[in-house]
Scaffold this motif. Structure first.
Motif, mmCIF file in Angstrom:
data_model
loop_
_atom_site.group_PDB
_atom_site.id
_atom_site.type_symbol
_atom_site.label_atom_id
_atom_site.label_comp_id
_atom_site.label_asym_id
_atom_site.label_seq_id
_atom_site.Cartn_x
_atom_site.Cartn_y
_atom_site.Cartn_z
ATOM 1 N N HIS A 444 16.661 8.871 -27.511
ATOM 2 C CA HIS A 444 18.045 9.330 -27.615
ATOM 3 C C HIS A 444 18.271 10.499 -26.670
ATOM 4 N N ASN A 445 19.464 10.554 -26.111
ATOM 5 C CA ASN A 445 19.816 11.637 -25.202
ATOM 6 C C ASN A 445 21.224 12.120 -25.554
ATOM 7 N N ASP A 446 21.336 13.397 -25.931
ATOM 8 C CA ASP A 446 22.642 13.949 -26.281
ATOM 9 C C ASP A 446 23.548 14.097 -25.062
ATOM 10 N N ASN A 447 22.929 14.152 -23.891
ATOM 11 C CA ASN A 447 23.717 14.297 -22.659
ATOM 12 C C ASN A 447 23.221 13.287 -21.623
ATOM 13 N N PRO A 448 23.456 11.986 -21.839
ATOM 14 C CA PRO A 448 22.924 10.966 -20.935
ATOM 15 C C PRO A 448 23.647 10.975 -19.592
ATOM 16 N N LEU A 449 23.064 10.293 -18.647
ATOM 17 C CA LEU A 449 23.716 10.161 -17.350
ATOM 18 C C LEU A 449 25.059 9.465 -17.516
ATOM 19 N N PRO A 450 26.082 9.917 -16.805
ATOM 20 C CA PRO A 450 27.388 9.264 -16.932
ATOM 21 C C PRO A 450 27.363 7.864 -16.325
ATOM 22 N N THR A 451 28.295 7.051 -16.747
ATOM 23 C CA THR A 451 28.430 5.722 -16.159
ATOM 24 C C THR A 451 28.936 5.854 -14.724
ATOM 25 N N PHE A 452 28.310 5.144 -13.807
ATOM 26 C CA PHE A 452 28.735 5.215 -12.410
ATOM 27 C C PHE A 452 28.562 3.851 -11.752
ATOM 28 N N GLN A 453 29.234 3.672 -10.637
ATOM 29 C CA GLN A 453 29.144 2.450 -9.859
ATOM 30 C C GLN A 453 28.280 2.713 -8.630
ATOM 31 N N SER A 454 27.244 1.922 -8.464
ATOM 32 C CA SER A 454 26.411 2.048 -7.267
ATOM 33 C C SER A 454 27.152 1.480 -6.064
ATOM 34 N N ALA A 455 26.759 1.924 -4.875
ATOM 35 C CA ALA A 455 27.370 1.420 -3.652
ATOM 36 C C ALA A 455 27.068 -0.068 -3.488
ATOM 37 N N ALA A 456 27.927 -0.754 -2.748
ATOM 38 C CA ALA A 456 27.747 -2.193 -2.528
ATOM 39 C C ALA A 456 26.420 -2.482 -1.839
ATOM 40 N N SER A 457 26.011 -1.612 -0.916
ATOM 41 C CA SER A 457 24.736 -1.819 -0.221
ATOM 42 C C SER A 457 23.574 -1.709 -1.194
ATOM 43 N N THR A 458 23.672 -0.774 -2.136
ATOM 44 C CA THR A 458 22.624 -0.626 -3.150
ATOM 45 C C THR A 458 22.533 -1.874 -4.019
ATOM 46 N N LYS A 459 23.683 -2.404 -4.413
ATOM 47 C CA LYS A 459 23.699 -3.619 -5.226
ATOM 48 C C LYS A 459 23.083 -4.789 -4.465
ATOM 49 N N PHE A 460 23.382 -4.883 -3.168
ATOM 50 C CA PHE A 460 22.839 -5.976 -2.366
ATOM 51 C C PHE A 460 21.325 -5.859 -2.227
ATOM 52 N N ALA A 461 20.827 -4.635 -1.976
ATOM 53 C CA ALA A 461 19.382 -4.419 -1.874
ATOM 54 C C ALA A 461 18.691 -4.770 -3.188
ATOM 55 N N LEU A 462 19.297 -4.364 -4.303
ATOM 56 C CA LEU A 462 18.729 -4.696 -5.611
ATOM 57 C C LEU A 462 18.722 -6.197 -5.844
ATOM 58 N N ALA A 463 19.786 -6.872 -5.430
ATOM 59 C CA ALA A 463 19.852 -8.324 -5.609
ATOM 60 C C ALA A 463 18.731 -9.013 -4.844
ATOM 61 N N LEU A 464 18.484 -8.586 -3.607
ATOM 62 C CA LEU A 464 17.390 -9.160 -2.815
ATOM 63 C C LEU A 464 16.052 -8.964 -3.521
ATOM 64 N N CYS A 465 15.830 -7.762 -4.030
ATOM 65 C CA CYS A 465 14.551 -7.459 -4.684
ATOM 66 C C CYS A 465 14.371 -8.273 -5.958
#
Length: 484
Positions: A444-465
């Motif tokens: 549990h984390n009382d102060n978790p990382l906020p929701t964010f959108q990764s860059a399109a290039s990051t999403k593409f690199a992740l998809a390849l991996c």
């Protein structure tokens, strides 16, 4: 004097990389007056398309060929490892776009791309070397630009310190390696690999030369006890560079080590097999134990990479036709799995004020479930959990280590014992990989990382991996392609 320029046709991977380097330099030079993010959105896609073209042009198996009187050599297996290294570099370039768009880095974008391509060119020369001189030049062509990459963020974190540690260690290891090569040259009178293999005999001088040479490459691979620079360098370097250093550089050094030990030092196989067994056990065991204690995620992945290097080198212990194939396959899976981890770390770091502490990942699933899920898949592959590709890569490495060895012989018994120790360490590594999964899904984390959108290039690199993690394990054609 007539020069046969047709021999350059045997060096197509290097020729295309030089062409990409020149195009990147010209594009950067001609647009450097206004290098802002908005004005050069095309730069990263241009470099990525060029690298993808290089990958496609050189993906098909090549026939054995030489150049420059045998100083340069290539064949099907060398072509495969060059393709794998190019794939890793392409993922790094795609993933780097989000980092390169930062205000303090966008003006250095061209330098980053040229340094990455330069290191890849050096690695290609290193794995294609047929002579110790060309091998050493290729090694330095890869190491010096890599030091610049490590120190790239010199005003942030500890990048300058990491670069200094890397270049000092690289210089020391290169000196040790040259010392060993001089012993070999003094014993046989040549530096050509084929000639050394035919003239080499077991003497105190050649054994010392082999040990020094192995020690030099052991630093590049960060094998225990040559690993002390790894954690500090990985922590201080930019995360994108850390990923590149941990997969592409390590893969090139591992393949070169495999090729030289099996071909050049074949008459001394009993000596370097014992040396490898000791180093494999130390690397896997010590790295796993130290990884459990880490709280910084980049230092954690540093010790993970030391352990993974031990598994990669384990394939060479068997000294058979399956060794180079299983090593190449392991490096391929390691590239996609480890780059997936570092892509997620880099994306979170950009949205977490540069913090990479493991505690900041507590409760990540509640705010960023997709990133948490993809990171879990990559960690499962690194840990060897079926049905992901990491399980198959470890299986083939274990098979290569004991293939053709009888448990009734002393060397065979030791080989089986090393594989058993590696299996036990796989369980340990799974434990510390699950620590991250536990943090993301359970803690549990009382102060978790906020929701964010990764860059399109990051999403593409992740998809390849992720596609690689899933597909490379179930598609037998991948292993057949590597086997040639």
């Amino acid at each position: 004097m007539n020069i046969d320029y047709s021999q350059f046709l045997n060096m197509m991977p290097e020729a295309t990389l030089v062409a990409i380097l020149i195009i990147t330099f010209i594009a950067d030079f001609c647009t450097s007056r206004n290098p802002g993010e908005e004005s050069r959105k095309w730069f990263n896609p241009l470099v990525c398309v060029l690298m993808a073209g290089h990958l496609v042009m050189n993906i098909f198996p090549t026939e054995a060929a030489t150049a420059f009187g045998g100083m340069y050599y290539t064949n099907g297996s060398i072509g495969v490892i060059k393709t794998i290294l190019a794939l890793g570099a392409l993922i790094v370039l795609i993933q780097s776009r989000e980092w390169m768009s930062r205000e303090d880095t966008h003006f250095k974008e061209g330098e980053f791309y040229m340094l990455v391509i330069s290191t890849l060119l050096g690695m290609n020369m290193m794995v294609s070397a047929g002579n110790f001189l060309i091998f050493y030049l290729g090694l330095e062509m890869a190491s010096i630009p890599m030091a610049c990459l490590v120190a790239f963020d010199k005003y942030r974190h500890n990048s300058a310190e990491a670069g200094a540690k890397f270049i000092l260690t690289a210089a020391f290891s290169s000196g040790v390696m040259l010392y060993g090569i001089s012993f070999i040259y003094g014993a046989v009178g040549t530096m050509y690999f084929d000639d050394v293999a035919t003239k080499l005999t077991v003497t105190p001088l050649t054994v010392a030369g082999m040990v020094f040479f192995f020690s030099g490459l052991g630093f590049k691979l960060s094998l225990v006890p040559f690993h002390f620079w790894t954690a500090d360098t990985y922590q201080g370097a930019p995360t994108t560079v850390t990923g590149y250093l941990s997969v592409v550089s390590k893969g090139a050094a591992a393949f070169a080590l495999c090729s030289i030990l099996m071909k050049v030092f074949a008459p001394m196989v009993e000596y370097w097999q014992i040396l490898l067994m000791i180093v494999v056990v130390l690397s896997i065991t010590i790295a796993n134990l130290f990884a459990i204690r880490q709280t910084d995620l980049k230092r954690f992945m540093a010790f993970s990479s030391i352990s993974q290097a031990g598994y990669i080198v384990l394939a060479i212990v068997g000294n058979n036709d399956m060794s180079s194939i299983s090593l190449s396959y392991y490096v391929l899976i390691y590239v996609v799995a480890n780059m997936a981890v570092f892509t997620v770390i880099s994306s979170i770091e950009e949205h977490n004020n540069g913090v990479v502490d493991m505690n900041s990942y507590n409760g990540l699933y509640t705010t960023n479930p997709r990133l948490a899920f993809l990171l879990t898949l990559a960690l499962f592959s690194l840990g060897g959990i079926p049905p992901f590709a990491g399980m198959f890569s470890k299986f083939f490495v274990f098979m290569a280590a004991v293939k053709g060895m009888s448990i009734d012989t002393p060397m065979g018994a030791w080989a089986y014992a090393i594989v058993f120790i590696a299996l036990v360490n796989t369980v340990i590594s799974l434990y510390y990989y699950l620590l991250i999964v536990k943090a993301m899904f359970i803690k549990h984390n009382d102060n978790p990382l906020p929701t964010f959108q990764s860059a399109a290039s990051t999403k593409f690199a992740l998809a390849l991996c992720i596609v690689g993690i899933v597909a490379f394990g179930v598609c037998s054609g991948v292993y057949s392609w590597i086997a040639g």
